[in-house]
Design a protein around this motif. Structure first.
Motif, PDB file in Angstrom:
ATOM      1  N   MET A  75     -15.676  13.757 -16.131  1.00 38.17           N
ATOM      2  CA  MET A  75     -14.234  13.553 -16.320  1.00 38.17           C
ATOM      3  C   MET A  75     -13.804  12.203 -15.724  1.00 38.17           C
ATOM      4  O   MET A  75     -12.993  11.474 -16.308  1.00 38.17           O
ATOM      5  CB  MET A  75     -13.432  14.676 -15.658  1.00 38.17           C
ATOM      6  CG  MET A  75     -13.676  16.053 -16.246  1.00 38.17           C
ATOM      7  SD  MET A  75     -13.089  16.227 -17.944  1.00 38.17           S
ATOM      8  CE  MET A  75     -11.341  16.435 -17.691  1.00 38.17           C
ATOM      9  N   MET A  76     -14.337  11.879 -14.556  1.00 36.70           N
ATOM     10  CA  MET A  76     -13.976  10.618 -13.891  1.00 36.70           C
ATOM     11  C   MET A  76     -14.469   9.420 -14.709  1.00 36.70           C
ATOM     12  O   MET A  76     -13.804   8.386 -14.779  1.00 36.70           O
ATOM     13  CB  MET A  76     -14.572  10.587 -12.476  1.00 36.70           C
ATOM     14  CG  MET A  76     -13.845  11.510 -11.517  1.00 36.70           C
ATOM     15  SD  MET A  76     -14.784  11.855 -10.014  1.00 36.70           S
ATOM     16  CE  MET A  76     -14.797  10.259  -9.214  1.00 36.70           C
ATOM     17  N   ALA A  77     -15.642   9.577 -15.332  1.00 39.09           N
ATOM     18  CA  ALA A  77     -16.215   8.471 -16.108  1.00 39.09           C
ATOM     19  C   ALA A  77     -15.407   8.237 -17.392  1.00 39.09           C
ATOM     20  O   ALA A  77     -15.214   7.096 -17.832  1.00 39.09           O
ATOM     21  CB  ALA A  77     -17.671   8.782 -16.436  1.00 39.09           C
ATOM     22  N   LYS A  78     -14.910   9.330 -17.981  1.00 34.34           N
ATOM     23  CA  LYS A  78     -14.149   9.205 -19.228  1.00 34.34           C
ATOM     24  C   LYS A  78     -12.864   8.391 -19.011  1.00 34.34           C
ATOM     25  O   LYS A  78     -12.524   7.497 -19.771  1.00 34.34           O
ATOM     26  CB  LYS A  78     -13.792  10.621 -19.712  1.00 34.34           C
ATOM     27  CG  LYS A  78     -13.804  10.757 -21.216  1.00 34.34           C
ATOM     28  CD  LYS A  78     -13.548  12.187 -21.654  1.00 34.34           C
ATOM     29  CE  LYS A  78     -14.800  13.058 -21.567  1.00 34.34           C
ATOM     30  NZ  LYS A  78     -14.522  14.485 -21.802  1.00 34.34           N
ATOM     31  N   THR A  79     -12.159   8.694 -17.937  1.00 34.94           N
ATOM     32  CA  THR A  79     -10.888   8.002 -17.691  1.00 34.94           C
ATOM     33  C   THR A  79     -11.149   6.570 -17.207  1.00 34.94           C
ATOM     34  O   THR A  79     -10.407   5.645 -17.538  1.00 34.94           O
ATOM     35  CB  THR A  79      -9.984   8.853 -16.752  1.00 34.94           C
ATOM     36  OG1 THR A  79      -8.698   8.280 -16.702  1.00 34.94           O
ATOM     37  CG2 THR A  79     -10.536   9.045 -15.360  1.00 34.94           C
ATOM     38  N   GLU A  80     -12.274   6.387 -16.503  1.00 29.01           N
ATOM     39  CA  GLU A  80     -12.677   5.028 -16.096  1.00 29.01           C
ATOM     40  C   GLU A  80     -12.958   4.167 -17.339  1.00 29.01           C
ATOM     41  O   GLU A  80     -12.506   3.022 -17.424  1.00 29.01           O
ATOM     42  CB  GLU A  80     -13.942   5.126 -15.227  1.00 29.01           C
ATOM     43  CG  GLU A  80     -14.519   3.781 -14.819  1.00 29.01           C
ATOM     44  CD  GLU A  80     -15.912   3.932 -14.190  1.00 29.01           C
ATOM     45  OE1 GLU A  80     -16.554   5.006 -14.333  1.00 29.01           O
ATOM     46  OE2 GLU A  80     -16.356   2.967 -13.543  1.00 29.01           O
ATOM     47  N   ALA A  81     -13.676   4.761 -18.313  1.00 28.93           N
ATOM     48  CA  ALA A  81     -14.021   4.002 -19.526  1.00 28.93           C
ATOM     49  C   ALA A  81     -12.753   3.582 -20.264  1.00 28.93           C
ATOM     50  O   ALA A  81     -12.663   2.467 -20.798  1.00 28.93           O
ATOM     51  CB  ALA A  81     -14.910   4.854 -20.430  1.00 28.93           C
ATOM     52  N   GLU A  82     -11.745   4.450 -20.266  1.00 31.29           N
ATOM     53  CA  GLU A  82     -10.489   4.093 -20.935  1.00 31.29           C
ATOM     54  C   GLU A  82      -9.833   2.892 -20.238  1.00 31.29           C
ATOM     55  O   GLU A  82      -9.338   1.970 -20.888  1.00 31.29           O
ATOM     56  CB  GLU A  82      -9.540   5.284 -20.939  1.00 31.29           C
ATOM     57  CG  GLU A  82      -8.253   4.982 -21.693  1.00 31.29           C
ATOM     58  CD  GLU A  82      -7.265   6.142 -21.637  1.00 31.29           C
ATOM     59  OE1 GLU A  82      -6.663   6.442 -22.673  1.00 31.29           O
ATOM     60  OE2 GLU A  82      -7.086   6.737 -20.559  1.00 31.29           O
ATOM     61  N   LEU A  83      -9.853   2.900 -18.910  1.00 29.84           N
ATOM     62  CA  LEU A  83      -9.246   1.783 -18.169  1.00 29.84           C
ATOM     63  C   LEU A  83     -10.009   0.480 -18.397  1.00 29.84           C
ATOM     64  O   LEU A  83      -9.409  -0.594 -18.493  1.00 29.84           O
ATOM     65  CB  LEU A  83      -9.182   2.125 -16.677  1.00 29.84           C
ATOM     66  CG  LEU A  83      -8.034   3.065 -16.319  1.00 29.84           C
ATOM     67  CD1 LEU A  83      -8.217   3.661 -14.929  1.00 29.84           C
ATOM     68  CD2 LEU A  83      -6.698   2.330 -16.413  1.00 29.84           C
ATOM     69  N   VAL A  84     -11.334   0.581 -18.491  1.00 32.13           N
ATOM     70  CA  VAL A  84     -12.135  -0.627 -18.764  1.00 32.13           C
ATOM     71  C   VAL A  84     -11.764  -1.159 -20.154  1.00 32.13           C
ATOM     72  O   VAL A  84     -11.577  -2.367 -20.349  1.00 32.13           O
ATOM     73  CB  VAL A  84     -13.645  -0.319 -18.630  1.00 32.13           C
ATOM     74  CG1 VAL A  84     -14.485  -1.472 -19.159  1.00 32.13           C
ATOM     75  CG2 VAL A  84     -14.003  -0.002 -17.169  1.00 32.13           C
ATOM     76  N   GLY A  85     -11.582  -0.246 -21.119  1.00 29.80           N
ATOM     77  CA  GLY A  85     -11.177  -0.652 -22.474  1.00 29.80           C
ATOM     78  C   GLY A  85      -9.812  -1.315 -22.476  1.00 29.80           C
ATOM     79  O   GLY A  85      -9.592  -2.343 -23.138  1.00 29.80           O
ATOM     80  N   GLU A  86      -8.860  -0.755 -21.707  1.00 30.24           N
ATOM     81  CA  GLU A  86      -7.516  -1.364 -21.631  1.00 30.24           C
ATOM     82  C   GLU A  86      -7.613  -2.756 -21.016  1.00 30.24           C
ATOM     83  O   GLU A  86      -6.942  -3.691 -21.455  1.00 30.24           O
ATOM     84  CB  GLU A  86      -6.580  -0.480 -20.786  1.00 30.24           C
ATOM     85  CG  GLU A  86      -6.155   0.800 -21.487  1.00 30.24           C
ATOM     86  CD  GLU A  86      -5.144   1.614 -20.676  1.00 30.24           C
ATOM     87  OE1 GLU A  86      -4.525   1.077 -19.740  1.00 30.24           O
ATOM     88  OE2 GLU A  86      -4.982   2.815 -20.982  1.00 30.24           O
ATOM     89  N   ARG A  87      -8.454  -2.884 -19.996  1.00 27.44           N
ATOM     90  CA  ARG A  87      -8.615  -4.205 -19.355  1.00 27.44           C
ATOM     91  C   ARG A  87      -9.140  -5.222 -20.369  1.00 27.44           C
ATOM     92  O   ARG A  87      -8.663  -6.350 -20.429  1.00 27.44           O
ATOM     93  CB  ARG A  87      -9.596  -4.091 -18.180  1.00 27.44           C
ATOM     94  CG  ARG A  87      -9.845  -5.410 -17.478  1.00 27.44           C
ATOM     95  CD  ARG A  87     -10.913  -5.272 -16.405  1.00 27.44           C
ATOM     96  NE  ARG A  87     -12.224  -5.040 -16.943  1.00 27.44           N
ATOM     97  CZ  ARG A  87     -13.231  -4.445 -16.294  1.00 27.44           C
ATOM     98  NH1 ARG A  87     -13.062  -3.996 -15.066  1.00 27.44           N
ATOM     99  NH2 ARG A  87     -14.405  -4.288 -16.876  1.00 27.44           N
TER     100      ARG A  87
END
Ligand code: NAD
Ligand code: LMR
Length: 325
Positions: free
Chosen positions: A306-318
């Motif tokens: 779960m933590m990795a999924k939301t991290e990946a979204e933030l990396v994509g937004e960046r």
């Protein structure tokens, strides 16, 4: 009475500000002995409406209000500020994700990051509320190289409070009896509200609620609460957002008394293995005006995913706003 502090609120004629400014003026953020000078920022077309807000503020005759500045220039509104709420941005409507606002709102935060850098107090505490809050906070931080990155945060407290309230209701208890809830990651539908360490009435929440409720009801309800409010109200959350903004800043400034809160912070040093160049929400405690990540928590396999999924979204937004960093 203490010497006044300067508090900036952007989007000051908007719906969140209409609750937030009055709570701050009343002393709900910094206490009944702390006068405030309110520095309110809007865009030129909303200055008439902001004038109406200023008239109402004056009509409240608040004992703690030591001055009001209303401006459409961030260099004026952020002059010497000690606290800054960056609320001003477009809200989403029905059917939109918060990330759909990235393009519309990102530029606001590069301009305001620069203005904070040049004009705010060097110890300013900044809370980004405007969505997508975490990535807007990253833009602000990267445009304010003279400020300590620890002084720029994004708002996850609404998600945290929502999670506490869902648990209290399910357990037939009260939010004051709920502790150690964590919301990890992004203020978006990928956020991970985690009850692994949470207690209610002193008992492990995991022993009080069943796992199906946790996975199939609790997590999606907290993740989708913003959308549910937009659907019900026809407008995005406002009073609850203002309440959480006050909670966030109050605990940061005055201390959380050992209580865990969730804040979006710059992930310097890879806490819990998270990418260190994003604004990610962690379990936090606050003391003496500083926040600190709660360290050493055991992370289950489910949590890690779960933590990795939301991290990946933030990396994509960046990556989507790389030109503004
Ligand atoms: P709103 O439309 O009622 O008010 C926004 C105000 O910002 C408007 O008055 C607008 O004129 C002003 N504004 C726009 N650009 C500006 C700029 N460059 N400088 C200063 N002011 C500017 O919206 P709202 O309901 O108050 O929501 C504001 C933002 O907060 C939205 O992006 C919303 O999605 C977000 N939000 C975040 C959370 C959270 O938990 N992080 C919760 C609720 C809402
Ligand atoms: C919320 O969580 O209520 C806000 O971020 C508004 C939204 O767009 O959901």
């Amino acid at each position: 009475m203490k010497a006044p502090v300067r508090v900036a609120v952007t989007g000051a004629a908007g719906q969140i500000a209409y609750s937030l400014i009055f709570r701050v003026a009343h002393g709900d953020m910094l206490g009944p002995d702390q006068p405030v000078i309110l520095q309110l920022l809007e865009i030129p077309p909303a200055m008439g409406a902001l004038n109406g807000v200023v008239m109402e503020l004056k009509d409240c005759a608040y004992p703690l209000v030591a001055g009001i500045v209303a401006s459409d220039d961030p260099n004026v509104a952020f002059k010497d500020v000690d606290y800054a709420f960056l609320v001003g941005a477009r809200p989403r409507g029905p059917g939109m994700e918060r990330s759909d606002l990235l393009e519309a709102n990102a530029k606001i935060f590069s301009v305001q990051g620069k203005a904070l850098n040049d004009h705010a107090s060097k110890d300013v505490k900044v809370l980004i509320v405007g969505n997508p809050a975490n990535t807007n906070a990253l833009i602000t931080l990267k445009n304010a190289p003279n400020l300590n990155p620890k002084n720029i945060t994004s708002m996850m407290r609404l998600d945290h409070n929502r999670a506490m309230s869902q648990i209290a209701e399910k357990a037939g208890s009260h939010t004051t009896k709920v502790e150690k809830v964590v919301v990890w990651g992004n203020h978006s539908a990928t956020q991970y509200p985690d009850i692994s360490y949470a207690t209610v009435d002193g008992k492990a929440v995991k022993s009080v609620v069943d796992n199906d409720w946790y996975v199939d009801t609790f997590i999606p309800t907290v993740q989708q609460r913003g959308a549910a409010i937009i659907k019900a109200r026809g407008a995005s959350s406002a009073a609850s957002a203002a309440c959480s903004a006050v909670d966030h800043m109050r605990d940061w400034a005055l201390g959380s008394n050992g209580k865990w809160v969730s804040m979006g912070v710059f992930a310097a040093g890879n806490p819990y293995g998270i990418d260190e160049n994003i604004m990610y929400s962690f379990p936090i405690t606050c003391e003496n005006g500083q926040w600190k990540i709660v360290e050493g928590l055991e992370i289950s396999e489910f949590s890690r995913d779960m933590m990795a999924k939301t991290e990946a979204e933030l990396v994509g937004e960046r990556e989507a706003i790389a030109s503004l960093l």
